[in-house]
Design an enzyme around this catalytic site. Structure first.
Site, PDB file in Angstrom:
ATOM      1  N   GLY A 165      54.076   9.631 -13.633  1.00 32.80           N
ATOM      2  CA  GLY A 165      53.428   9.120 -14.858  1.00 32.80           C
ATOM      3  C   GLY A 165      52.062   9.726 -15.062  1.00 32.80           C
ATOM      4  NE  ARG A 192      49.550   7.112 -21.812  1.00 33.66           N
ATOM      5  CZ  ARG A 192      50.312   6.491 -22.701  1.00 33.66           C
ATOM      6  NH1 ARG A 192      50.689   7.126 -23.781  1.00 33.66           N
ATOM      7  NH2 ARG A 192      50.688   5.249 -22.504  1.00 33.66           N
ATOM      8  CG  ASP A 198      63.395   6.476 -16.460  1.00 33.04           C
ATOM      9  OD1 ASP A 198      62.478   5.878 -15.859  1.00 33.04           O
ATOM     10  OD2 ASP A 198      64.226   5.892 -17.181  1.00 33.04           O
ATOM     11  CG  ASN A 250      49.729   6.560 -12.146  1.00 29.49           C
ATOM     12  OD1 ASN A 250      48.748   5.805 -12.088  1.00 29.49           O
ATOM     13  ND2 ASN A 250      50.115   7.130 -13.288  1.00 29.49           N
ATOM     14  CB  SER A 270      47.459  -4.524 -11.202  1.00 33.86           C
ATOM     15  OG  SER A 270      46.587  -5.282 -12.016  1.00 33.86           O
ATOM     16  CE1 TYR A 292      51.139  -3.476 -15.403  1.00 30.68           C
ATOM     17  CE2 TYR A 292      49.502  -5.074 -14.681  1.00 30.68           C
ATOM     18  CZ  TYR A 292      49.884  -3.762 -14.895  1.00 30.68           C
ATOM     19  OH  TYR A 292      49.012  -2.746 -14.598  1.00 30.68           O
ATOM     20  CB  ALA A 300      56.443 -10.625 -10.843  1.00 32.87           C
ATOM     21  CE  LYS A 356      51.291  -2.308 -11.965  1.00 35.40           C
ATOM     22  NZ  LYS A 356      51.563  -0.901 -11.643  1.00 35.40           N
TER      23      LYS A 356
END
Ligand code: NAD
Length: 248
Positions: free
Chosen positions: A13, A16, A64, A91, A143, A156, A158, A160
């Protein structure tokens, strides 16, 4: 400095945002870098040419990360092209924020698949090569909300939190073979992911940060460099918060 001279890194990923900043930081320290993203678009091409400007090898691969077969294929292509993989940065990640009350099964499944299954896919695919060479550094992007939780981000958070459990388990499995496995838990970092939040939400987040600013992708990249390099040769199974003091 040449902290990563001659090493090959894979960053998922990385067209960017944080992934791009990590790929460029690694290149500045002499690493050859393979980046992956959903497509080899203008962003990915620009990232590759910036990496190459530091005199190292770079290539972008369309993959993917949430797809097991796709990941296995791309890792084999990277090995063919680069010969080895010394550093993996998991990432790639997405958000589909909404309260649990409104969250659909699709929003749950997609976030878990892209954020958590992708870490399984890539780590499993690179592991045989790292085991063989008896060295490697695996870094996954968690995170702060994986520990603190956040309203509107049950899926999200869960995913992380799952990355933290995965990281600590794999670190115990592969440590005896010279492979280190760590996670980074960024706080509020200025990227496309956070730009789509409403201005008042962004302001509220910034006010909670003791350093009183959003983080930059480069702040995360410097921590990734530490974990990728021998500077952290006795650090494994850890989660490093990069959050301006927010979650301490
Ligand atoms: P971003 O949206 O700017 O970049 C994410 C990249 O991942 C994009 O290039 C996207 O195309 C790619 N991607 C998405 N799904 C993919 C897939 N299935 N396969 C391959 N690539 C895919 O986001 P960012 O802010 O740079 O986030 C990078 C990582 O850091 C994510 O895992 C994110 O959850 C994590 N993170 C970000 C913040 C923040 O505040 N920005 C905070 C904590 C954690």
């Amino acid at each position: 400095m040449d902290l990563l001279k001659g090493k090959t890194a894979v960053v998922t990923g990385a067209a960017r945002g944080i992934g791009r900043a990590i790929a460029i930081r690694f290149a500045q320290e002499g690493a050859n870098v393979a980046i992956t993203d959903l497509a080899v678009d203008d962003n990915a091409r620009e990232t590759v040419s910036t990496i190459e400007s530091y005199g190292v090898k770079a290539k972008a691969f369309a993959s993917d990360a949430s797809d097991y077969g796709d990941t296995d294929k791309v890792v084999k292509q990277i090995i063919e092209e680069f010969g080895t993989i010394d550093i993996l940065v998991n990432n790639a990640g997405i958000t589909r924020d909404t309260l649990l009350m409104r969250m659909t099964e699709e929003q749950w499944d997609l976030v878990i698949k892209v954020n958590l299954k992708s870490v399984f896919n890539f780590t499993k695919a690179v592991q045989p090569y790292m085991l063989k060479q008896r060295s490697g550094s695996i870094i996954s992007m968690s995170s702060v909300v994986g520990v603190s939780g956040n309203a509107g981000q049950a899926n999200y958070s869960a995913s992380k939190a799952g990355i933290i459990g995965f990281t600590k388990s794999v670190a115990k499995e592969v440590g005896s073979r010279g492979i280190r496995c760590n996670a980074i838990a960024p706080g509020f970092i200025d990227t496309e992911m956070t730009k789509k939040l409403p201005e008042d939400v962004r302001k509220a987040w910034t006010q909670q940060i003791p350093l009183r600013r959003a983080g930059l992708p480069e702040d995360v990249a410097n921590t990734a460099l530490f974990l990728a390099s021998d500077l952290s040769s006795y650090v494994s199974g850890q989660v490093i918060n990069v959050c301006g003091g927010m979650n301490t």
